[in-house]
Design an enzyme around this catalytic site. Sequence first.
Site, PDB file in Angstrom:
ATOM      1  N   ASP A 204       0.855  -1.184   0.000  1.00  0.00           N
ATOM      2  CA  ASP A 204       0.000   0.000   0.000  1.00  0.00           C
ATOM      3  C   ASP A 204       0.890   1.232   0.000  1.00  0.00           C
ATOM      4  O   ASP A 204       2.110   1.115  -0.057  1.00  0.00           O
ATOM      5  CB  ASP A 204      -0.924   0.007   1.237  1.00  0.00           C
ATOM      6  CG  ASP A 204      -0.162   0.217   2.537  1.00  0.00           C
ATOM      7  OD1 ASP A 204       1.080   0.301   2.523  1.00  0.00           O
ATOM      8  OD2 ASP A 204      -0.821   0.299   3.590  1.00  0.00           O
ATOM      9  N   ASP A 206       1.447   4.789   2.282  1.00  0.00           N
ATOM     10  CA  ASP A 206       1.070   5.422   3.552  1.00  0.00           C
ATOM     11  C   ASP A 206       1.480   6.890   3.565  1.00  0.00           C
ATOM     12  O   ASP A 206       2.636   7.211   3.289  1.00  0.00           O
ATOM     13  CB  ASP A 206       1.781   4.708   4.714  1.00  0.00           C
ATOM     14  CG  ASP A 206       1.552   3.203   4.689  1.00  0.00           C
ATOM     15  OD1 ASP A 206       0.435   2.777   4.983  1.00  0.00           O
ATOM     16  OD2 ASP A 206       2.502   2.458   4.345  1.00  0.00           O
ATOM     17  N   ASP A 290      -3.322   4.622   2.614  1.00  0.00           N
ATOM     18  CA  ASP A 290      -3.698   5.027   3.969  1.00  0.00           C
ATOM     19  C   ASP A 290      -3.332   6.485   4.172  1.00  0.00           C
ATOM     20  O   ASP A 290      -2.184   6.869   3.961  1.00  0.00           O
ATOM     21  CB  ASP A 290      -2.945   4.200   5.019  1.00  0.00           C
ATOM     22  CG  ASP A 290      -3.634   2.886   5.323  1.00  0.00           C
ATOM     23  OD1 ASP A 290      -4.748   2.665   4.799  1.00  0.00           O
ATOM     24  OD2 ASP A 290      -3.067   2.090   6.081  1.00  0.00           O
TER      25      ASP A 290
HETATM   26  N1  DCP Z   1       1.453   1.114  11.549  1.00  0.00           N
HETATM   27  C1  DCP Z   1       0.999   1.492  12.790  1.00  0.00           C
HETATM   28  N2  DCP Z   1      -0.296   1.321  13.136  1.00  0.00           N
HETATM   29  C2  DCP Z   1      -1.160   0.768  12.273  1.00  0.00           C
HETATM   30  C3  DCP Z   1      -0.730   0.388  10.994  1.00  0.00           C
HETATM   31  C4  DCP Z   1       0.594   0.567  10.661  1.00  0.00           C
HETATM   32  O1  DCP Z   1       1.771   1.962  13.599  1.00  0.00           O
HETATM   33  N3  DCP Z   1      -2.419   0.601  12.642  1.00  0.00           N
HETATM   34  C5  DCP Z   1       2.841   1.368  11.186  1.00  0.00           C
HETATM   35  C6  DCP Z   1       3.740   0.204  11.150  1.00  0.00           C
HETATM   36  C7  DCP Z   1       4.138   0.042   9.723  1.00  0.00           C
HETATM   37  C8  DCP Z   1       3.728   1.338   9.043  1.00  0.00           C
HETATM   38  O2  DCP Z   1       2.846   1.970   9.920  1.00  0.00           O
HETATM   39  O3  DCP Z   1       5.501  -0.130   9.610  1.00  0.00           O
HETATM   40  C9  DCP Z   1       3.090   1.119   7.729  1.00  0.00           C
HETATM   41  O4  DCP Z   1       2.225  -0.016   7.738  1.00  0.00           O
HETATM   42  P1  DCP Z   1       2.191  -1.018   6.520  1.00  0.00           P
HETATM   43  O5  DCP Z   1       1.355  -2.178   6.931  1.00  0.00           O
HETATM   44  O6  DCP Z   1       1.784  -0.310   5.284  1.00  0.00           O
HETATM   45  O7  DCP Z   1       3.697  -1.535   6.435  1.00  0.00           O
HETATM   46  P2  DCP Z   1       4.848  -1.155   5.441  1.00  0.00           P
HETATM   47  O8  DCP Z   1       4.558   0.114   4.735  1.00  0.00           O
HETATM   48  O9  DCP Z   1       6.080  -1.224   6.249  1.00  0.00           O
HETATM   49  O10 DCP Z   1       4.863  -2.368   4.433  1.00  0.00           O
HETATM   50  P3  DCP Z   1       4.266  -2.461   2.948  1.00  0.00           P
HETATM   51  O11 DCP Z   1       5.417  -2.141   2.071  1.00  0.00           O
HETATM   52  O12 DCP Z   1       3.825  -3.881   2.810  1.00  0.00           O
HETATM   53  O13 DCP Z   1       3.148  -1.501   2.815  1.00  0.00           O
HETATM   54 MG    MG Z   2       2.784   0.434   3.643  1.00  0.00          MG
END
Ligand code: DCP
Ligand code: MG
Length: 366
Positions: A204, A206, A290
């Site tokens: 995704d 963020d 997000d």
């Molecule tokens: N996060 C958080 N609380 C949430 C969701 C996420 O603190 N409810 C944080 C931890 C993650 C970051 O935000 O590292 C982004 O979430 P992602 O699931 O999108 O994870 P990544 O961006 O690291 O991985 P991807 O490349 O799969 O999107």
């Molecule tokens: Mg992400």
Amino acid sequence: QISEAEVALFSVSSYACQRRTTLDNHNSNLTDALSLLAENAELNNEDGRGVAFRRAAALMKALPTQVISMSQLRGLPCLGEHSLRVIKDVLENGVSSEVESTKQSKRYKALKILTGIFGVGAKTADRWIREGIYNLEQLRHSGQTLNRAQKSGLEHYDDLNEPVTKAEADAIGEIVQKAVDSVLTGSQVALTGGFRRGKLTGHDVDFLITHPEEGKEVGLMPKVVAWLESRGFLLYQKTTRNSYLESKDGPARPASNMDRFERCFSIFKLTKGKEQETASHKIWRAVRVDLVVSPISQFAFAVLGWTGSKLFERELRRWAGHEKNMSLSSHALFDNTQNKYLRATSEEEIFAYLGLEYIPPSERNA
Ligand code: DCP
Ligand code: MG
């Protein structure tokens, strides 16, 4: 055979937030195996086991060279009996028999397919499997009631399971910046998550949004969403309100690690560039985005909390609690000894409060 004298022993901290973990991984054969078992545990709601495998995988990611012999692992933290068994299997046989049998199992395959639907978690997938639903075809014909997120997830299944590229993330970033500029001048947008850590793809995109004047960010999200919606950029969106109250939520840790910012879970409709147009002639694709709004006073904590990786975040909180008697969240840092909040305007300051060497985002890929 390698003699003991020939193998270098590694020395690394047991906390991932004290290690520099870049994207170049010298042990992907081992980390892939451990990560798959972590994922399988999480899909089965075995959280303790999931964390143990995640920590083992993260430790292997941080090693400076390829591991070729078990003797190199002597004295390393984070490697439990089970993880060591998996590593040994991979080193000796090229693959782990446990990983192979997991991958082949009907239950694992079904959990992967069903949780691949946006809006479907491990619990829902498990319930469906118990009702004999193992794939999308069976789900579509099951008569199960799906919520709005799940309907959208099923509709855009293929797009949402296709990794998002950095170029796509940047294109969406421009749209979000334009939306934010149009509804409140001076607002700032920051790309967080995996892309901020330098990943080339993600599941995704963020974004964190703020305004330099405290309070101006209140009510921003609905305006941004309305702007995006009116221009046809959103295929799905669900906005949740900010429910953070320092007086109430502060030092007492929230029940989950979920933060309480105003947040929009969305699916963007992204128009493809000429090069990306496929044989199907579909000129757009669906992308999970997000959006999170933070007041400027919490922005440094929000950036730190949203940059990840998930394990790096978990380890930061563990370090704060166990080693410093502090509570860290994406909103604030509370010192339980001094009984006060520690204010910060940069990630560097937060690391300093925690007594940690600063680790830049590109080295938080634990
Ligand atoms: N996060 C958080 N609380 C949430 C969701 C996420 O603190 N409810 C944080 C931890 C993650 C970051 O935000 O590292 C982004 O979430 P992602 O699931 O999108 O994870 P990544 O961006 O690291 O991985 P991807 O490349 O799969 O999107
Ligand atoms: Mg992400």
